[in-house]
Enzyme design. Sequence first.
Site, short mmCIF file in Angstrom:
data_model
loop_
_atom_site.label_atom_id
_atom_site.label_comp_id
_atom_site.label_asym_id
_atom_site.label_seq_id
_atom_site.Cartn_x
_atom_site.Cartn_y
_atom_site.Cartn_z
N ARG A 100 -2.08 -0.68 -8.62
CA ARG A 100 -3.42 -0.34 -8.17
C ARG A 100 -3.51 1.18 -8.19
O ARG A 100 -2.78 1.86 -7.46
CB ARG A 100 -3.68 -0.86 -6.76
CG ARG A 100 -5.07 -0.48 -6.20
CD ARG A 100 -5.23 -1.07 -4.78
NE ARG A 100 -6.59 -0.94 -4.32
CZ ARG A 100 -7.02 0.02 -3.51
NH1 ARG A 100 -6.18 0.94 -3.07
NH2 ARG A 100 -8.29 0.07 -3.13
N THR A 109 -11.93 2.61 -7.67
CA THR A 109 -12.85 3.75 -7.61
C THR A 109 -14.27 3.27 -7.47
O THR A 109 -14.61 2.14 -7.85
CB THR A 109 -12.72 4.61 -8.89
OG1 THR A 109 -13.59 5.74 -8.78
CG2 THR A 109 -13.11 3.82 -10.13
N HIS A 110 -15.12 4.13 -6.89
CA HIS A 110 -16.56 3.89 -6.85
C HIS A 110 -17.28 4.89 -7.76
O HIS A 110 -18.50 4.93 -7.80
CB HIS A 110 -17.10 4.03 -5.43
CG HIS A 110 -16.45 3.09 -4.46
ND1 HIS A 110 -15.37 3.45 -3.70
CD2 HIS A 110 -16.71 1.79 -4.16
CE1 HIS A 110 -15.00 2.42 -2.95
NE2 HIS A 110 -15.79 1.41 -3.22
N ALA A 158 -5.89 9.16 -0.17
CA ALA A 158 -6.70 9.43 1.02
C ALA A 158 -5.94 10.17 2.11
O ALA A 158 -6.33 10.12 3.27
CB ALA A 158 -7.24 8.11 1.57
N ASP A 193 0.83 -1.21 0.00
CA ASP A 193 0.00 0.00 0.00
C ASP A 193 0.86 1.26 0.00
O ASP A 193 2.01 1.25 0.47
CB ASP A 193 -0.90 0.03 1.24
CG ASP A 193 -2.17 -0.76 1.04
OD1 ASP A 193 -2.52 -1.04 -0.11
OD2 ASP A 193 -2.81 -1.10 2.05
#
Length: 298
Positions: free
Chosen positions: A185, A217-218, A190, A132
Amino acid sequence: MLRALFISLSESRFLRGVAERSAVGRRLSSRFVAGTGVEDVLRAVQSVNQSGLSASVDNLGENVTNAEEARASARLYHQLLDEIATRQLNANVSLKLTHMGLDVDAALARDLVSGLVAQAAALHPRNFVRVDMEGSPYTRRTLDFVHELHRKPGHEGAVGAVIQSYMRRAEDDIEKLLAERIRIRLCKGAYKEPEEIAFQKKSEVDAKSGVYHGLATHDEKIINQAKVFATSENLPRDGFEFQMLYGIRRDLQQRLVRDGWRTRVYIPFGTEWYPYFMRRLAERPANALFVAKNLMRR
């Protein structure tokens, strides 16, 4: 303004303590975090697998303060990889370098993560470790770390990176990762970052989307653009995947799967859910209304 507020709240130790002890806080976390233990998250993975979705598992936590905490984090990830293989689940793992002791001993962190990548690469079927991305002070170190790990014999394809598209350096970083065929990714980001290193407006961030292996993504507009691009370029639907968060837009996740698009759900678990939850609200403050509505339901 709301984004800055939620990021500020994510850093409050007092509010974190109150939230993690309260019944309301535990109820909030249960929608977006798959419990606190390994069995909790494995049950969640099995459930999403049964719905046709793959998963990425993340034990929440970062910035450990000593070597034993780092080793304990690594042991848990070794257990996760073993259980995923034994139960034949469709899942990989996602980790933060500061959870592996990067701030304590960089050499130790390198050894711990290298051991996890080696284990993932040796499994049948082969698994994968996603490293990450954290705040900007770690960007260069994290990417250097991933490049180094990927170059180790046997590690190719078993470790990947996260690129935050709101960072102004993102395009250059993507090109370097793609040159070595490292899986990416791509997400928006954030963490609160200054304007000189990160785009601040949503329109600027959206415009950075390009070539990628995993699009996190949403935002249906971006998803639809990606589908049109993939179709027009004759890209195989198994050549990339959409990635979404556990507990958010489950309807959209199911729709993508029904339409034949590969979709992976990021499933976090653990006791340190509060900073994660607040950063998710910072990414999309409209989620706060969604959360409030769900609190009213039984």
